[in-house]
Design a protein around this motif. Structure first.
Motif, PDB file in Angstrom:
ATOM      1  N   THR A  37       3.992  11.215  15.322  1.00 23.05           N
ATOM      2  CA  THR A  37       4.780  11.167  16.590  1.00 23.05           C
ATOM      3  C   THR A  37       3.770  10.302  17.558  1.00 23.05           C
ATOM      4  O   THR A  37       4.429   9.654  18.374  1.00 23.05           O
ATOM      5  CB  THR A  37       4.420  12.672  17.301  1.00 23.05           C
ATOM      6  OG1 THR A  37       5.158  13.472  16.446  1.00 23.05           O
ATOM      7  CG2 THR A  37       5.036  12.688  18.695  1.00 23.05           C
ATOM      8  N   THR A  38       2.313  10.237  17.235  1.00 20.58           N
ATOM      9  CA  THR A  38       1.933   9.443  18.185  1.00 20.58           C
ATOM     10  C   THR A  38       1.956   7.863  17.728  1.00 20.58           C
ATOM     11  O   THR A  38       1.938   6.876  18.491  1.00 20.58           O
ATOM     12  CB  THR A  38       0.145   9.588  17.967  1.00 20.58           C
ATOM     13  OG1 THR A  38      -0.042  10.976  18.116  1.00 20.58           O
ATOM     14  CG2 THR A  38      -0.780   8.773  18.556  1.00 20.58           C
ATOM     15  N   TYR A  39       1.987   7.737  16.403  1.00 19.17           N
ATOM     16  CA  TYR A  39       2.400   6.266  16.114  1.00 19.17           C
ATOM     17  C   TYR A  39       3.803   5.740  16.458  1.00 19.17           C
ATOM     18  O   TYR A  39       4.091   4.745  16.827  1.00 19.17           O
ATOM     19  CB  TYR A  39       2.369   6.214  14.314  1.00 19.17           C
ATOM     20  CG  TYR A  39       2.539   4.796  13.767  1.00 19.17           C
ATOM     21  CD1 TYR A  39       1.490   3.968  14.075  1.00 19.17           C
ATOM     22  CD2 TYR A  39       4.045   4.550  13.370  1.00 19.17           C
ATOM     23  CE1 TYR A  39       1.773   2.723  13.330  1.00 19.17           C
ATOM     24  CE2 TYR A  39       4.020   3.214  12.954  1.00 19.17           C
ATOM     25  CZ  TYR A  39       3.010   2.419  12.810  1.00 19.17           C
ATOM     26  OH  TYR A  39       3.282   1.009  12.369  1.00 19.17           O
ATOM     27  N   LEU A  40       4.821   6.624  16.720  1.00 18.18           N
ATOM     28  CA  LEU A  40       6.218   6.409  17.393  1.00 18.18           C
ATOM     29  C   LEU A  40       5.846   6.134  18.690  1.00 18.18           C
ATOM     30  O   LEU A  40       6.576   5.020  19.225  1.00 18.18           O
ATOM     31  CB  LEU A  40       6.962   7.704  17.108  1.00 18.18           C
ATOM     32  CG  LEU A  40       8.482   7.509  17.956  1.00 18.18           C
ATOM     33  CD1 LEU A  40       9.175   6.243  17.391  1.00 18.18           C
ATOM     34  CD2 LEU A  40       9.332   8.739  17.736  1.00 18.18           C
ATOM     35  N   PHE A  96       0.243   5.921  10.060  1.00 19.64           N
ATOM     36  CA  PHE A  96       1.315   6.007   9.767  1.00 19.64           C
ATOM     37  C   PHE A  96       1.722   6.241   8.142  1.00 19.64           C
ATOM     38  O   PHE A  96       2.185   7.082   7.813  1.00 19.64           O
ATOM     39  CB  PHE A  96       2.044   4.573  10.009  1.00 19.64           C
ATOM     40  CG  PHE A  96       3.631   4.635   9.405  1.00 19.64           C
ATOM     41  CD1 PHE A  96       4.820   5.348  10.023  1.00 19.64           C
ATOM     42  CD2 PHE A  96       4.033   3.697   8.325  1.00 19.64           C
ATOM     43  CE1 PHE A  96       6.016   5.153   9.244  1.00 19.64           C
ATOM     44  CE2 PHE A  96       5.103   3.539   7.734  1.00 19.64           C
ATOM     45  CZ  PHE A  96       6.100   4.437   8.180  1.00 19.64           C
ATOM     46  N   VAL A  97       0.892   5.265   7.307  1.00 24.99           N
ATOM     47  CA  VAL A  97       1.152   5.729   5.923  1.00 24.99           C
ATOM     48  C   VAL A  97       0.363   6.831   5.472  1.00 24.99           C
ATOM     49  O   VAL A  97       0.956   7.814   4.559  1.00 24.99           O
ATOM     50  CB  VAL A  97       0.510   4.519   5.168  1.00 24.99           C
ATOM     51  CG1 VAL A  97       0.557   4.415   3.621  1.00 24.99           C
ATOM     52  CG2 VAL A  97       1.324   3.231   5.697  1.00 24.99           C
ATOM     53  N   VAL A  98      -0.925   7.095   6.012  1.00 25.97           N
ATOM     54  CA  VAL A  98      -1.371   8.558   5.378  1.00 25.97           C
ATOM     55  C   VAL A  98      -0.697   9.891   5.736  1.00 25.97           C
ATOM     56  O   VAL A  98      -0.507  10.603   5.007  1.00 25.97           O
ATOM     57  CB  VAL A  98      -3.063   8.375   5.781  1.00 25.97           C
ATOM     58  CG1 VAL A  98      -3.583   9.961   5.784  1.00 25.97           C
ATOM     59  CG2 VAL A  98      -3.811   7.326   5.380  1.00 25.97           C
ATOM     60  N   GLY A 137      -7.213   9.211  14.578  1.00 25.91           N
ATOM     61  CA  GLY A 137      -6.949   9.445  13.194  1.00 25.91           C
ATOM     62  C   GLY A 137      -8.149   9.679  12.399  1.00 25.91           C
ATOM     63  O   GLY A 137      -8.081  10.722  11.618  1.00 25.91           O
ATOM     64  N   LEU A 138      -9.478   9.504  13.034  1.00 22.32           N
ATOM     65  CA  LEU A 138     -10.597   9.853  12.475  1.00 22.32           C
ATOM     66  C   LEU A 138     -10.759  11.283  12.728  1.00 22.32           C
ATOM     67  O   LEU A 138     -11.300  12.123  11.818  1.00 22.32           O
ATOM     68  CB  LEU A 138     -11.785   8.864  13.033  1.00 22.32           C
ATOM     69  CG  LEU A 138     -13.193   9.613  12.519  1.00 22.32           C
ATOM     70  CD1 LEU A 138     -13.208   9.103  11.134  1.00 22.32           C
ATOM     71  CD2 LEU A 138     -14.158   8.489  13.146  1.00 22.32           C
ATOM     72  N   ILE A 139     -10.316  11.767  13.714  1.00 25.65           N
ATOM     73  CA  ILE A 139     -10.586  13.307  14.108  1.00 25.65           C
ATOM     74  C   ILE A 139      -9.746  14.249  13.394  1.00 25.65           C
ATOM     75  O   ILE A 139     -10.167  15.123  12.676  1.00 25.65           O
ATOM     76  CB  ILE A 139     -10.154  13.420  15.815  1.00 25.65           C
ATOM     77  CG1 ILE A 139     -11.096  12.600  16.474  1.00 25.65           C
ATOM     78  CG2 ILE A 139     -10.295  14.899  16.059  1.00 25.65           C
ATOM     79  CD1 ILE A 139     -10.696  12.915  18.073  1.00 25.65           C
ATOM     80  N   GLU A 171       0.618  -1.187   0.078  1.00 25.19           N
ATOM     81  CA  GLU A 171       0.076   0.125  -0.068  1.00 25.19           C
ATOM     82  C   GLU A 171       0.946   1.374   0.011  1.00 25.19           C
ATOM     83  O   GLU A 171       0.421   2.228  -0.750  1.00 25.19           O
ATOM     84  CB  GLU A 171      -0.963   0.119   1.156  1.00 25.19           C
ATOM     85  CG  GLU A 171      -2.087  -1.134   1.514  1.00 25.19           C
ATOM     86  CD  GLU A 171      -1.672  -2.353   1.837  1.00 25.19           C
ATOM     87  OE1 GLU A 171      -0.411  -2.463   2.046  1.00 25.19           O
ATOM     88  OE2 GLU A 171      -2.250  -3.051   2.338  1.00 25.19           O
ATOM     89  N   LEU A 172       1.903   1.364   0.738  1.00 26.26           N
ATOM     90  CA  LEU A 172       2.715   2.489   0.746  1.00 26.26           C
ATOM     91  C   LEU A 172       3.716   2.779  -0.401  1.00 26.26           C
ATOM     92  O   LEU A 172       3.518   3.941  -0.853  1.00 26.26           O
ATOM     93  CB  LEU A 172       3.891   2.450   1.955  1.00 26.26           C
ATOM     94  CG  LEU A 172       5.028   3.548   2.160  1.00 26.26           C
ATOM     95  CD1 LEU A 172       4.151   4.800   2.373  1.00 26.26           C
ATOM     96  CD2 LEU A 172       5.856   3.045   3.403  1.00 26.26           C
ATOM     97  N   ILE A 173       4.009   1.557  -1.100  1.00 29.01           N
ATOM     98  CA  ILE A 173       4.573   1.796  -2.613  1.00 29.01           C
ATOM     99  C   ILE A 173       3.614   2.411  -3.483  1.00 29.01           C
ATOM    100  O   ILE A 173       3.955   3.148  -4.446  1.00 29.01           O
ATOM    101  CB  ILE A 173       5.238   0.449  -2.836  1.00 29.01           C
ATOM    102  CG1 ILE A 173       6.495   0.120  -1.746  1.00 29.01           C
ATOM    103  CG2 ILE A 173       5.892   0.559  -4.103  1.00 29.01           C
ATOM    104  CD1 ILE A 173       7.206  -1.061  -2.100  1.00 29.01           C
TER     105      ILE A 173
END
Length: 468
Positions: free
Chosen positions: A239-242, A377-379, A201-203, A136-138
């Motif tokens: 930052t949250t994902y980290l 992360f990806v978005v 993420g939805l917010i 998906e990322l690529i």
């Protein structure tokens, strides 16, 4: 000399090394899900050749190419390249490229797991978290490079919807039907953490949309403000994902490690421990896991397959409009529905297989973990990369797309709130996905290039007004 001796020679290890002394790996839901589609290769297929390098290559080729039940789809890769070189129909190139991406996604998971045997659980977990949605990322990065922002947003949205509704729904449905006389239980800790991250993420997706409708200024100022807000939100999401990775891999790793358990007198009991006490010989044999190929071989194969994924992703992004025109379906339906189903087929099948075995914690880890990684992360990573490239991409996924995402996350959170499961929950989630798929099937979106050009024109005009 067998494949294990070749592995020992490649890594400079002693021939008599026991499996317990060798590299080991703490397995999570993603690695266990992908392993369900693997098959043990027959060592008799390895020719009795004397050249060590050739023997090592053939051994690795046997494990990497023939070690999956999806190996029958590998011929689609050269067929896609030939179709591109000889100018076959672009819809054929699109279809063959999608088929070729299916086994490659599963093999990337296998290779990252092999590397993790030698790097330890922390680095291995980071590799798995980074490469878990490599396809998906690529695809997203190639769509970003070709300035097809709508295709990028649609594909990422489709991955989240597919994991939350299709994968989780079919897993709960199949698991409930296969275990009608058993009460299906799962540990809520992992699903609670993922649900919170999905809501965060939805917010970040809803606020830019609300800001666009609530702003009283002109469209140009609204566009530039939405873009700035999206970039700031993306930094916070990364930052949250980290922090989530630190939580998952270090401080609370026991929550995310794959466990097979049940609840006895309101206490969660690990069935793996019970099996070890009841059947020590079988438990010892089941835990005998070791790396199948060496570190540098796995790394080389991973680089090579990443290059092939990049090539096929370029084919997919470049031919998606032609496939849409030829098949008579919208680009939004292909990107949101078809791409995630085909690209993640291996991971989806593994989740369903474990649900059949009444191992819902693994199925939940696959579905919710992938959705969380895409959302958090990806978005935002694509937004930041687009910022660096000078491409204007925001977190506004339009009203219909954001509404579908909102309902999917809320319904999933309600479904998982009690820690028990039955087939009716799977029916509801699966039907929600069918309704959303039907909505995008009849929804005719504007041209990808026209929409992107209009968006860029608005932002450029806003920049010019602010400069003046």
């Amino acid at each position: 000399m067998d494949s294990q001796e070749v592995l020992n020679m490649e890594n400079g290890e002693v021939k008599g090394m026991s499996n317990k002394d060798g590299p080991h790996l703490i397995r999570n839901a993603h690695t266990m899900s992908s392993s369900s589609l693997r098959k043990r290769s027959d060592p008799m297929l390895l020719p009795k050749v004397r050249c060590r390098i050739l023997r090592q290559f053939l051994s690795n080729l046997q494990e990497v190419i023939l070690g999956t039940k999806l190996c029958l789809l590998f011929p689609a890769i050269p067929l896609a390249v030939l179709a591109k070189c000889y100018q076959f129909g672009r819809p054929w190139i699109f279809a063959l490229s999608l088929m070729g991406l299916t086994p490659l996604a599963e093999r990337v998971s296998f290779l990252t797991e092999q590397i993790a045997y030698f790097t330890g659980p922390t680095v291995g977990g980071l590799l798995n978290a980074t490469c878990g949605n490599a396809t998906e990322l690529i695809i997203a990065l190639f769509a970003l490079h070709q300035k097809k922002i709508l295709v990028l947003k649609y594909s990422l949205l489709g991955s989240i919807l597919s994991n939350l509704l299709l994968v989780l729904g079919t897993s709960l449905l199949c698991g409930g039907l296969a275990n009608l006389k058993k009460e299906q239980l799962y540990d809520r800790k992992q699903s609670d953490v993922n649900s919170l991250l999905l809501l965060l993420g939805l917010i970040c997706h809803v606020l830019p949309l609300m800001f666009k409708y609530a702003a009283a200024s002109t469209d140009t100022f609204t566009a530039i403000s939405t873009l700035q807000f999206s970039r700031a939100s993306s930094i916070l999401m990364l930052t949250t994902y980290l922090a989530y990775l630190i939580f998952q891999l270090k401080t609370h790793r026991q929550i995310f490690e794959s466990q097979e358990g049940t609840r006895i007198d309101n206490h969660w009991v690990n069935l793996k421990t019970v099996d070890q006490l009841s059947y020590p010989q079988e438990a010892e044999d089941g835990d005998d896991e070791k790396a199948l190929i060496g570190f540098w071989s796995a790394f080389s194969w991973l680089v090579g397959m990443t290059v092939i994924i990049a090539l096929l992703s370029e084919y997919v992004v470049g031919t998606i409009e032609a496939a849409s025109d030829s098949w008579g379906v919208s680009v939004s339906f292909i990107s949101i529905i078809l791409l995630p189903i085909v690209g993640n087929a291996a991971e989806h099948a593994g989740s369903i297989i474990f649900a059949f075995k009444n191992k819902l914690d693994i199925s939940l880890g696959v579905a919710l973990g992938s959705a969380t990684q895409i959302s958090m992360f990806v978005v935002p990573l694509c937004v930041i990369v687009a910022w660096i490239m000078g491409v204007n991409m925001d977190l506004d996924f339009s009203l219909l797309e954001t509404g579908s995402l909102t309902f999917a996350i809320i319904i999933t959170a309600f479904t998982l709130q009690d820690g028990t499961s039955h087939y009716m929950k799977g029916v509801v989630l699966s039907l929600c996905y069918v309704v959303i798929a039907a909505c995008f099937f009849v929804h005719k979106n504007p041209s990808v290039h026209e929409s992107t050009t209009d968006s860029l024109r608005v932002v450029k005009s806003a920049t010019g007004i602010l400069t003046a």
